[in-house]
Each structure stands twice: as C-alpha cells, then as structure tokens.
Design a protein around this motif. Structure first.
Motif, mmCIF file in Angstrom:
data_model
loop_
_atom_site.group_PDB
_atom_site.id
_atom_site.type_symbol
_atom_site.label_atom_id
_atom_site.label_comp_id
_atom_site.label_asym_id
_atom_site.label_seq_id
_atom_site.Cartn_x
_atom_site.Cartn_y
_atom_site.Cartn_z
ATOM 1 N N TRP A 123 0.857 -1.171 0.000
ATOM 2 C CA TRP A 123 0.000 0.000 0.000
ATOM 3 C C TRP A 123 0.901 1.231 0.000
ATOM 4 C CZ3 TRP A 123 -0.358 3.689 3.970
ATOM 5 C CH2 TRP A 123 0.401 3.419 5.104
ATOM 6 N N SER A 124 0.284 2.368 -0.283
ATOM 7 C CA SER A 124 1.065 3.597 -0.318
ATOM 8 C C SER A 124 0.337 4.729 0.376
ATOM 9 C CB SER A 124 1.367 3.995 -1.767
ATOM 10 O OG SER A 124 2.147 5.175 -1.790
ATOM 11 N N LYS A 125 1.125 5.571 0.994
ATOM 12 C CA LYS A 125 0.641 6.804 1.612
ATOM 13 C C LYS A 125 0.900 7.995 0.687
ATOM 14 C CE LYS A 125 5.006 7.017 4.124
ATOM 15 N NZ LYS A 125 5.618 7.028 5.446
ATOM 16 N N ARG A 126 1.153 7.693 -0.591
ATOM 17 C CA ARG A 126 1.436 8.720 -1.599
ATOM 18 C C ARG A 126 0.351 8.711 -2.673
ATOM 19 N NH1 ARG A 126 6.477 10.638 -0.514
ATOM 20 N NH2 ARG A 126 7.641 9.338 0.948
ATOM 21 N N ARG A 127 0.281 9.765 -3.466
ATOM 22 C CA ARG A 127 -0.792 9.949 -4.451
ATOM 23 C C ARG A 127 -0.729 8.993 -5.637
ATOM 24 N NH1 ARG A 127 -4.197 13.085 -2.662
ATOM 25 N NH2 ARG A 127 -3.674 14.929 -1.489
ATOM 26 N N THR A 128 0.438 8.461 -5.965
ATOM 27 C CA THR A 128 0.564 7.572 -7.123
ATOM 28 C C THR A 128 -0.400 6.393 -6.980
ATOM 29 O OG1 THR A 128 2.871 8.192 -7.429
ATOM 30 C CG2 THR A 128 2.154 6.134 -8.454
ATOM 31 N N LEU A 129 -1.220 6.173 -7.998
ATOM 32 C CA LEU A 129 -2.247 5.138 -7.947
ATOM 33 C C LEU A 129 -1.751 3.781 -8.444
ATOM 34 C CD1 LEU A 129 -5.273 4.532 -7.376
ATOM 35 C CD2 LEU A 129 -5.723 5.178 -9.751
ATOM 36 N N TYR A 130 -0.841 3.773 -9.391
ATOM 37 C CA TYR A 130 -0.372 2.523 -9.999
ATOM 38 C C TYR A 130 0.979 2.783 -10.639
ATOM 39 C CZ TYR A 130 -1.731 4.955 -14.178
ATOM 40 O OH TYR A 130 -1.830 5.913 -15.147
ATOM 41 N N GLY A 131 1.612 1.718 -11.091
ATOM 42 C CA GLY A 131 2.831 1.852 -11.884
ATOM 43 C C GLY A 131 4.099 1.659 -11.091
ATOM 44 N N GLY A 132 5.211 1.913 -11.773
ATOM 45 C CA GLY A 132 6.521 1.728 -11.179
ATOM 46 C C GLY A 132 7.471 2.833 -11.582
ATOM 47 N N ASP A 133 8.724 2.635 -11.267
ATOM 48 C CA ASP A 133 9.744 3.658 -11.489
ATOM 49 C C ASP A 133 9.874 4.084 -12.952
ATOM 50 O OD1 ASP A 133 10.300 3.518 -8.802
ATOM 51 O OD2 ASP A 133 12.161 2.379 -9.039
ATOM 52 N N ARG A 134 9.513 3.213 -13.882
ATOM 53 C CA ARG A 134 9.721 3.531 -15.303
ATOM 54 C C ARG A 134 8.437 3.841 -16.062
ATOM 55 N NH1 ARG A 134 13.536 -1.484 -15.646
ATOM 56 N NH2 ARG A 134 11.607 -2.361 -16.391
ATOM 57 N N GLN A 135 7.349 4.120 -15.353
ATOM 58 C CA GLN A 135 6.094 4.408 -16.055
ATOM 59 C C GLN A 135 6.224 5.697 -16.860
ATOM 60 O OE1 GLN A 135 3.546 4.395 -12.642
ATOM 61 N NE2 GLN A 135 3.202 6.577 -12.759
ATOM 62 N N ILE A 136 5.443 5.776 -17.924
ATOM 63 C CA ILE A 136 5.488 6.919 -18.823
ATOM 64 C C ILE A 136 4.835 8.139 -18.190
ATOM 65 C CG2 ILE A 136 4.680 7.788 -21.058
ATOM 66 C CD1 ILE A 136 5.017 4.845 -22.086
ATOM 67 N N GLN A 137 3.704 7.925 -17.517
ATOM 68 C CA GLN A 137 3.011 9.034 -16.872
ATOM 69 C C GLN A 137 3.749 9.456 -15.614
ATOM 70 O OE1 GLN A 137 -0.816 7.055 -16.659
ATOM 71 N NE2 GLN A 137 -1.632 8.516 -18.152
ATOM 72 N N ALA A 138 3.561 10.694 -15.218
ATOM 73 C CA ALA A 138 4.254 11.242 -14.056
ATOM 74 C C ALA A 138 3.853 10.515 -12.773
ATOM 75 C CB ALA A 138 3.949 12.730 -13.920
ATOM 76 N N ILE A 139 4.830 10.324 -11.923
ATOM 77 C CA ILE A 139 4.607 9.764 -10.600
ATOM 78 C C ILE A 139 4.194 10.917 -9.687
ATOM 79 C CG2 ILE A 139 5.794 8.714 -8.618
ATOM 80 C CD1 ILE A 139 7.502 7.170 -10.700
ATOM 81 N N ALA A 140 3.232 10.660 -8.798
ATOM 82 C CA ALA A 140 2.749 11.691 -7.869
ATOM 83 C C ALA A 140 3.208 11.330 -6.456
ATOM 84 C CB ALA A 140 1.230 11.788 -7.950
ATOM 85 N N PRO A 141 4.388 11.810 -6.032
ATOM 86 C CA PRO A 141 4.952 11.373 -4.752
ATOM 87 C C PRO A 141 4.410 12.094 -3.515
ATOM 88 C CG PRO A 141 6.437 12.897 -5.807
ATOM 89 C CD PRO A 141 5.288 12.676 -6.772
ATOM 90 N N GLU A 142 3.477 13.029 -3.696
ATOM 91 C CA GLU A 142 2.971 13.784 -2.557
ATOM 92 C C GLU A 142 2.306 12.855 -1.544
ATOM 93 O OE1 GLU A 142 3.189 15.928 -6.269
ATOM 94 O OE2 GLU A 142 1.750 14.375 -5.747
ATOM 95 N N LEU A 143 2.485 13.178 -0.265
ATOM 96 C CA LEU A 143 1.882 12.377 0.799
ATOM 97 C C LEU A 143 0.386 12.609 0.877
ATOM 98 C CD1 LEU A 143 4.552 12.808 3.603
ATOM 99 C CD2 LEU A 143 4.061 10.735 2.296
ATOM 100 N N LEU A 144 -0.330 11.549 1.209
ATOM 101 C CA LEU A 144 -1.771 11.607 1.399
ATOM 102 C C LEU A 144 -2.088 12.021 2.838
ATOM 103 C CD1 LEU A 144 -2.576 8.210 -0.334
ATOM 104 C CD2 LEU A 144 -3.026 10.489 -1.263
ATOM 105 N N ASP A 145 -3.277 12.536 3.038
ATOM 106 C CA ASP A 145 -3.768 12.891 4.368
ATOM 107 C C ASP A 145 -4.807 11.852 4.769
ATOM 108 O OD1 ASP A 145 -5.059 13.897 6.601
ATOM 109 O OD2 ASP A 145 -5.225 15.931 5.812
#
Length: 181
Positions: free
Chosen positions: A72-94
């Motif tokens: 699970w993640s406490k960050r905004r990124t919904l799916y994918g990995g380090d090499r995904q084409i779409q931007a990663i959203a590393p911001e923390l969730l509340d």
C-alpha cells in the motif's frame, strides 16, 4: 499453504522483477504478448518508493521461495513503477480525507489460486488502517477486478495508460471503505 510475510528490501528488487514478469506473462492474459512486454518495461516495474516507505511486502512459500508481493502507499501515485510513462505523484496523502493506495500486488503463477492475493490484500489494508486510513483505492489490472470486487471494491472508472509504441492498456480505478456502512 502457509506463506511467510516480511517487508521488501532493495536486495529483493532483482527477484521481485522476475516474479512480476512471470505473473504478468502468465496471468495477464487479457493483454496481448506485445502489450504485456511493453507494460513490463513501463508500468509493471518496481516502485522503489514503496520499498523505501516500508509499505511493500514479499510473501515467501514454506520453502522460502518468493511467491508474491504487494503493499500500500501513503502517496498519491495510484499505480505503476519507477519507469512508467506518466508522471509519478509522490505527494503524501492525508489519512483524514484521502484513501490509501493499494499497490502492485503480484502472485507467481505457481502460487496462484491459493489465496495468496487475498492474503496480500488483507495485510495491505490492515497496515493502511493501522496508519489511520479509512478508505482504500487502487488501479487494478483487468485480471484483478474479479478478486477485488469479491473483496468489496467497487469500480470508479477506467484509465487508459500508455505503455509505449503507441499502445495503451486499461487500468480500472476501484475503491473501498475500511468501514462499510
């Protein structure tokens, strides 16, 4: 079958990559072989942030073989990995108003249909609840939708994800409350 769980470490990355590849190649039959290979080079890759955050686990068989992974993640990124084409959203969730992201659950084909995916999901949900999240959201593969629906997730739409070579695959956005009314 019994599985032992532990936190994933950076030393696990090579074997995690092999497990993910085997899982995608054999279990993601909704996609063509070309789509699977392109996805393995982009979205179905390791998300090292999950490992660094300590929210990604590995499941080992009784013999010590890596059988599955997920977290699970406490960050905004919904799916994918380090090499995904779409931007990663590393911001923390509340946790007071955001849903934890259930991420990157893969089971080796030799251990599929033995309850391992369900066990990884349950452990991920519990860990997110322990971090004060009251809801969960995920970007599911088409192959995962039946399991997640059975576990109380509801479809919230689809996302068309680029995987390279002008190809895309569909990811299903799904959500669940930790305390259904």
């Amino acid at each position: 079958m019994y599985f032992h769980f532990r936190a994933a470490t950076s030393e696990d990355i090579p074997v995690l990559s092999e497990l993910i590849a085997a899982s995608v190649r054999e279990l993601q039959i909704e996609h063509t072989p070309e789509e699977r290979e392109l996805a393995l080079a982009t979205i179905f890759t390791i998300d090292t942030q999950l490992i660094l955050d300590g929210t990604y686990s590995v499941a080992l068989s009784e013999e010590g073989i890596l059988a599955g992974c997920g977290g699970w993640s406490k960050r905004r990124t919904l799916y994918g990995g380090d090499r995904q084409i779409q931007a990663i959203a590393p911001e923390l969730l509340d946790p007071s108003h955001d849903a934890a992201k259930i991420r990157a659950i893969f089971v080796h084909p030799a251990y599929s249909r033995q309850g391992l995916g369900s066990a990884i999901l349950a452990r991920s949900e519990k860990a997110a609840q322990d971090a004060n999240f009251t809801g969960f959201e995920m970007g599911s593969t088409l192959a995962g939708v039946p399991l997640y629906t059975l576990k109380g997730y509801r479809k919230r739409g689809t996302i068309t994800v680029p995987i390279g070579a002008e190809k895309t695959i569909t990811i299903v956005r799904m959500a669940k409350s930790a305390n259904p009314a």
